[in-house]
Design an enzyme around this catalytic site. Structure first.
Site, short mmCIF file in Angstrom:
data_model
loop_
_atom_site.label_atom_id
_atom_site.label_comp_id
_atom_site.label_asym_id
_atom_site.label_seq_id
_atom_site.Cartn_x
_atom_site.Cartn_y
_atom_site.Cartn_z
CD1 TRP A 130 -5.07 4.59 -0.06
CD2 TRP A 130 -6.69 3.12 -0.56
NE1 TRP A 130 -6.09 4.76 0.84
CE2 TRP A 130 -7.10 3.88 0.55
CE3 TRP A 130 -7.54 2.14 -1.06
CZ2 TRP A 130 -8.33 3.68 1.17
CZ3 TRP A 130 -8.77 1.94 -0.46
CH2 TRP A 130 -9.16 2.70 0.65
CG ASP A 211 -10.00 1.64 -6.22
OD1 ASP A 211 -11.11 2.22 -6.20
OD2 ASP A 211 -9.23 1.62 -5.24
CB ALA A 213 -11.35 5.98 -5.23
CE LYS A 246 -11.46 9.58 -1.13
NZ LYS A 246 -10.39 9.57 -0.18
C1 LMR Z 1 -6.76 8.41 1.43
O1 LMR Z 1 -6.18 7.73 0.59
O2 LMR Z 1 -6.18 9.20 2.17
C2 LMR Z 1 -8.25 8.32 1.55
O3 LMR Z 1 -8.77 7.46 0.59
C3 LMR Z 1 -8.73 8.05 2.91
C4 LMR Z 1 -8.50 6.65 3.36
O4 LMR Z 1 -9.47 6.01 3.77
O5 LMR Z 1 -7.37 6.16 3.32
#
Ligand code: LMR
Length: 397
Positions: A130, A211, A213, A246
């Site tokens: 990410w 993590d 999420a 989420k």
């Molecule tokens: C994403 O990966 O698009 C989401 O988790 C929003 C973000 O804060 O990046």
């Protein structure tokens, strides 16, 4: 003073969100920022959230401070949701929980904790990971390194290479692991792979930082936590960052938590004193409203049942859109290139297109995704799938 600052480039994810909003085209398709969308393209407030919010507001008598650790009942419920009832680390009183401003707040407090304890530790993150992991964790001053995770051309995990790399990581380093619904690839570890990874972490004395999420967006909220539970009961110490943006749709309320498992009860007490001080030094106390809603849902049987149902519906729609897009692409191309979309889980998959093709999707077809070709499958709808698949075919041979 500020003359020394030059303008930064846009955020890799939020920049796409802004561009999509500014595009007036009626054809535009949003596969960018990771928010759930229903079949009409809306990101609704969950019904269980509306009901819990009414209860919270009706019962509220003050806006006075709660505490740097947030609400006790929220933290208790999160421990149970993540680790399960009766997890050995909980029974041994080795788990510290801190309500945090979203998963991001949790990740940063955890990184600050690592830096306080071992400033020279490197944090190993998956390649790819990410985009925001890098500034969130690197911003604490810790060094980052990458381990191979996914081959975007072959569209599969590179698990052996991952283990090989981690085998060489120095003792005491931290390994950031996506617990489920890997962002950005949608490719998760299978149970035997979790087992092999856990054995390596234990043997090489590496510290797992999990993590979580997207709990509930993969298989269900219990199965999605299985890897975390296995790791937490196998190693002496670990960190877990969790988010309710989420799975409760509480994005803007900023609700998350950091769990830290210590080696012993007294170690956990020391860890707790540090995470409280870190929280105090960054934001003092977490916002309360979203956590109050989450706690109400987790602690009320009826609301919790309703939430599990709504979560299953969100998951089901994303999986149905995975199948629909893969089917439509099979029909248009006459090949099975995109079958991987159906095997992967969670909001995201990588299209596997070049940066140039991703740029053309945006400029010529109003299809928005991040520059690495990450697609949020929740942005696919029966009403746009033909258009989207056609655009993909036009830019990818
Ligand atoms: C994403 O990966 O698009 C989401 O988790 C929003 C973000 O804060 O990046």
């Amino acid at each position: 003073m500020f003359q020394s600052l030059s303008r930064l480039s846009e955020d890799a994810i939020l920049g796409v969100m802004a561009k999509f909003r500014a595009d007036p085209s009626p054809l535009k398709v949003d596969l960018g920022v990771g928010v759930y969308r229903d079949a009409a393209g809306n990101t609704p407030v969950l019904d269980c959230v509306r009901r819990a919010e009414r209860d919270v507001l009706a019962a509220q008598t003050t806006k006075s401070y709660v505490a740097p650790a947030g609400r006790a009942e929220f933290n208790e419920a999160v421990i149970e949701l993540v680790l399960g009832a009766g997890h050995p680390a909980v029974a041994d009183r080795r788990v510290v929980a801190l309500q945090a401003p979203g998963g991001c707040g949790a990740l940063r407090v955890g990184a600050e904790l690592v830096r306080t304890a071992a400033a020279s530790a490197t944090v190993h993150v998956s390649d790819p990971t990410w985009a925001n992991h890098v500034p969130l964790i690197g911003g604490s001053g810790l060094r980052l390194a990458r381990y191979p995770y996914y081959d975007a051309v072959a569209r599969r995990l590179t698990f052996d290479a991952m283990l090989e790399r981690l085998e060489c990581a120095p003792e005491g380093d931290v390994v950031l692991i996506h617990a489920c619904c890997h962002n950005p690839t949608g490719a998760d570890l299978e149970p035997p792979q979790w087992k092999a990874l856990t054995e390596l972490l234990l043997r090489r004395r590496l510290i797992p930082y999990l993590d979580l999420a997207y709990q509930g967006f993969g298989e269900d909220e219990v199965t999605d936590a299985a890897g975390v539970r296995l790791v937490a009961q196998s190693v002496p110490e670990c960190l877990i960052a969790t988010s309710f943006s989420k799975n409760l749709g509480l994005y803007r309320e900023r609700v998350g938590a950091l769990l830290v498992v210590g080696e012993s009860e007294s170690r956990a007490a020391a860890i707790r004193s540090h995470v409280l001080q870190i929280a105090r030094s960054i934001y003092s106390m977490p916002p309360d409203h979203g956590a109050a809603i989450a706690a109400r849902i987790f602690c009320d049987q009826e609301l919790r049942r309703a939430w599990i149902g709504e979560l299953a519906a969100m998951r089901g729609r994303i999986n149905a859109m995975r199948t629909l897009l893969a089917d439509t692409l099979r029909g248009l191309r006459g090949d099975r290139t995109f079958d991987f979309l159906e095997r992967q889980r969670g909001m995201f998959s990588l299209l596997g297109a070049s940066a140039e093709a991703v740029g053309r999707l945006q400029a010529e077809h109003h299809v928005y995704m991040t520059g690495d070709g990450r697609m949020n499958l929740a942005g696919v709808m029966p009403g746009n799938v033909e258009y989207l698949a056609g655009a993909i075919c036009r830019v990818m041979s």
